[in-house]
Design a protein around this motif. Structure first.
Motif, PDB file in Angstrom:
ATOM      1  N   TRP A   7       0.837  -1.188   0.000  1.00  0.00           N
ATOM      2  CA  TRP A   7       0.000   0.000   0.000  1.00  0.00           C
ATOM      3  C   TRP A   7       0.874   1.240   0.000  1.00  0.00           C
ATOM      4  CZ3 TRP A   7      -5.332  -0.315  -0.085  1.00  0.00           C
ATOM      5  CH2 TRP A   7      -5.904  -1.554   0.233  1.00  0.00           C
ATOM      6  N   ASP A  67       2.707   0.431   3.590  1.00  0.00           N
ATOM      7  CA  ASP A  67       2.149  -0.642   4.413  1.00  0.00           C
ATOM      8  C   ASP A  67       2.401  -1.958   3.690  1.00  0.00           C
ATOM      9  OD1 ASP A  67       1.232   1.167   6.254  1.00  0.00           O
ATOM     10  OD2 ASP A  67      -0.868   0.536   6.153  1.00  0.00           O
ATOM     11  N   ASP A  69       1.369  -5.837   3.638  1.00  0.00           N
ATOM     12  CA  ASP A  69       0.445  -6.856   4.121  1.00  0.00           C
ATOM     13  C   ASP A  69       1.159  -8.201   4.228  1.00  0.00           C
ATOM     14  OD1 ASP A  69      -1.618  -5.065   4.225  1.00  0.00           O
ATOM     15  OD2 ASP A  69      -2.817  -5.987   2.636  1.00  0.00           O
ATOM     16  N   TYR A  95      -1.746  -4.120  13.177  1.00  0.00           N
ATOM     17  CA  TYR A  95      -0.611  -3.539  12.481  1.00  0.00           C
ATOM     18  C   TYR A  95       0.499  -3.215  13.471  1.00  0.00           C
ATOM     19  CZ  TYR A  95      -1.859   1.184  14.106  1.00  0.00           C
ATOM     20  OH  TYR A  95      -2.122   2.279  14.874  1.00  0.00           O
ATOM     21  N   VAL A  97       4.204  -0.568  13.588  1.00  0.00           N
ATOM     22  CA  VAL A  97       4.955   0.507  12.945  1.00  0.00           C
ATOM     23  C   VAL A  97       6.438   0.267  13.183  1.00  0.00           C
ATOM     24  CG1 VAL A  97       5.270   2.998  12.742  1.00  0.00           C
ATOM     25  CG2 VAL A  97       3.037   2.082  13.432  1.00  0.00           C
ATOM     26  N   CYS A 107       4.780   0.206   7.821  1.00  0.00           N
ATOM     27  CA  CYS A 107       3.904  -0.580   8.690  1.00  0.00           C
ATOM     28  C   CYS A 107       3.777  -2.004   8.173  1.00  0.00           C
ATOM     29  CB  CYS A 107       2.515   0.050   8.764  1.00  0.00           C
ATOM     30  SG  CYS A 107       2.476   1.683   9.512  1.00  0.00           S
ATOM     31  N   THR A 109       1.042  -4.882   8.172  1.00  0.00           N
ATOM     32  CA  THR A 109      -0.405  -4.912   8.331  1.00  0.00           C
ATOM     33  C   THR A 109      -0.943  -6.292   7.966  1.00  0.00           C
ATOM     34  OG1 THR A 109      -0.481  -3.876   6.125  1.00  0.00           O
ATOM     35  CG2 THR A 109      -0.831  -2.460   8.010  1.00  0.00           C
TER      36      THR A 109
END
Length: 241
Positions: A7, A67, A69, A95, A97, A107, A109
Motif C-alpha cells: 500500500w 504498508d 500486508d 498492524y 509501525v 507498517c 499490516t
C-alpha cells in the motif's frame, strides 16, 4: 518475508480537504468512507481491481509511507528486526509501525486477501521512490532486498535501482541515492505517464505546482505541499519510454 500486498500511504496534514480531492481526481478514484477514531483514514477506490492507495490525515508534516500486508505480523516483525529494522509501535489493531535501518517509517499490516491487479490508465500511481542519503544507501538497499525477497535491478538513470520481488505487487519500489546527506530516508510517490506534458497540465489545473523539470520526470507539489513525480514511464510496463 512473504509480502502479499503493498500500500502507498499518503499522509497529509489536516484538514484533509486540502489534498484528498486532488488525489481522487488524479488517480481517477473515489474516496471510501472515512474511518479511525478521528475519521483520519480513507482509501482511494479505483474503477476496477483492488485498491492500493490509502490516505491519512495527520497533525504533522506531509509524508509518504508503505504498508506491507503479511500473513503473520509477529513473525514478520521478528524477520524485519533481524534485518535491522526497529519497532516503533506494536498494536493490537492488526498492524505494527517500524523504521528501516535508514529511518524510513513503514507498517506491517494484516492481509485481507485482496490480490487483483489495479486498473491501468494514461496516468498511474504505480511506484514509491525511497530517497536515501548516501551514507545509508548500501544498508537500505540490502534491507529492502532481503525484506521483500527481491532482485535489485540497476535503473537506466544513474543513482537509481529498482526492486523486483518474486511476487507481483501493485507497487514498484524505486531506490534513489541522494547527492546530499539527509537525517533519514524519505519517500515520494511516482506516477507513470503516457503523456507527461499533458499530465503536468492536468495536475496544475487541479491545484498542483511544478517544482522542477528533468529529462525523464517532473517534480510537482500537491495542494498540501507534498512533492511527487510525473515520470516518462509506460503505465503498462512501468519502464521508461
Amino acid at each position: 518475508m512473504d509480502v502479499l500486498w503493498l500500500w502507498c500511504f499518503l499522509d497529509r496534514p489536516a484538514p484533509a480537504e486540502a489534498a484528498w480531492p486532488f488525489w481522487c481526481e488524479v488517480t481517477r478514484s473515489r474516496l471510501s468512507a472515512r474511518r479511525g477514531e478521528r475519521a483520519e483514514f480513507a482509501t482511494l477506490l479505483p474503477e476496477a481491481g483492488d485498491p492500493w492507495i490509502k490516505l491519512q490525515e495527520t497533525a504533522g508534516t506531509c509524508r509518504t509511507h508503505l504498508d506491507l500486508d503479511v500473513e503473520d505480523i509477529p513473525t514478520a516483525i521478528a524477520q524485519a528486526e533481524a534485518l535491522g529494522a526497529q519497532v516503533i509501535q506494536r498494536t493490537t489493531q492488526g498492524y505494527a509501525v517500524l523504521a528501516s535501518p535508514g529511518g524510513f517509517t513503514f507498517c506491517l499490516t494484516t492481509w485481507d486477501r485482496s490480490a487483483s491487479r489495479p486498473r491501468l490508465g494514461p496516468t498511474l500511481l504505480d511506484q514509491v521512490c525511497l530517497d536515501i542519503p548516501p551514507r545509508a544507501y548500501a544498508a537500505e538497499v540490502a534491507f529492502w532486498q532481503s525484506l521483500l525477497t527481491a532482485q535489485v535491478l540497476p535503473g537506466r538513470v544513474p543513482g537509481f535501482a529498482l526492486l523486483a520481488p518474486a511476487r507481483e505487487l501493485p507497487l514498484r519500489i524505486l531506490l534513489q541515492r541522494l547527492d546530499a546527506d539527509a537525517p533519514a530516508v524519505n519517500a515520494h510517490a511516482d506516477l507513470a505517464c503516457a503523456n507527461r506534458s499533458q499530465a503536468v497540465a492536468e495536475h496544475e489545473a487541479l491545484g498542483a505546482t511544478v517544482v522542477a523539470e528533468f529529462p525523464h520526470w517532473s517534480v510537482l507539489a500537491d495542494p498540501a505541499g507534498a512533492r511527487y513525480c510525473l515520470t516518462d514511464r509506460d503505465p503498462l510496463t512501468g519502464r521508461l519510454a
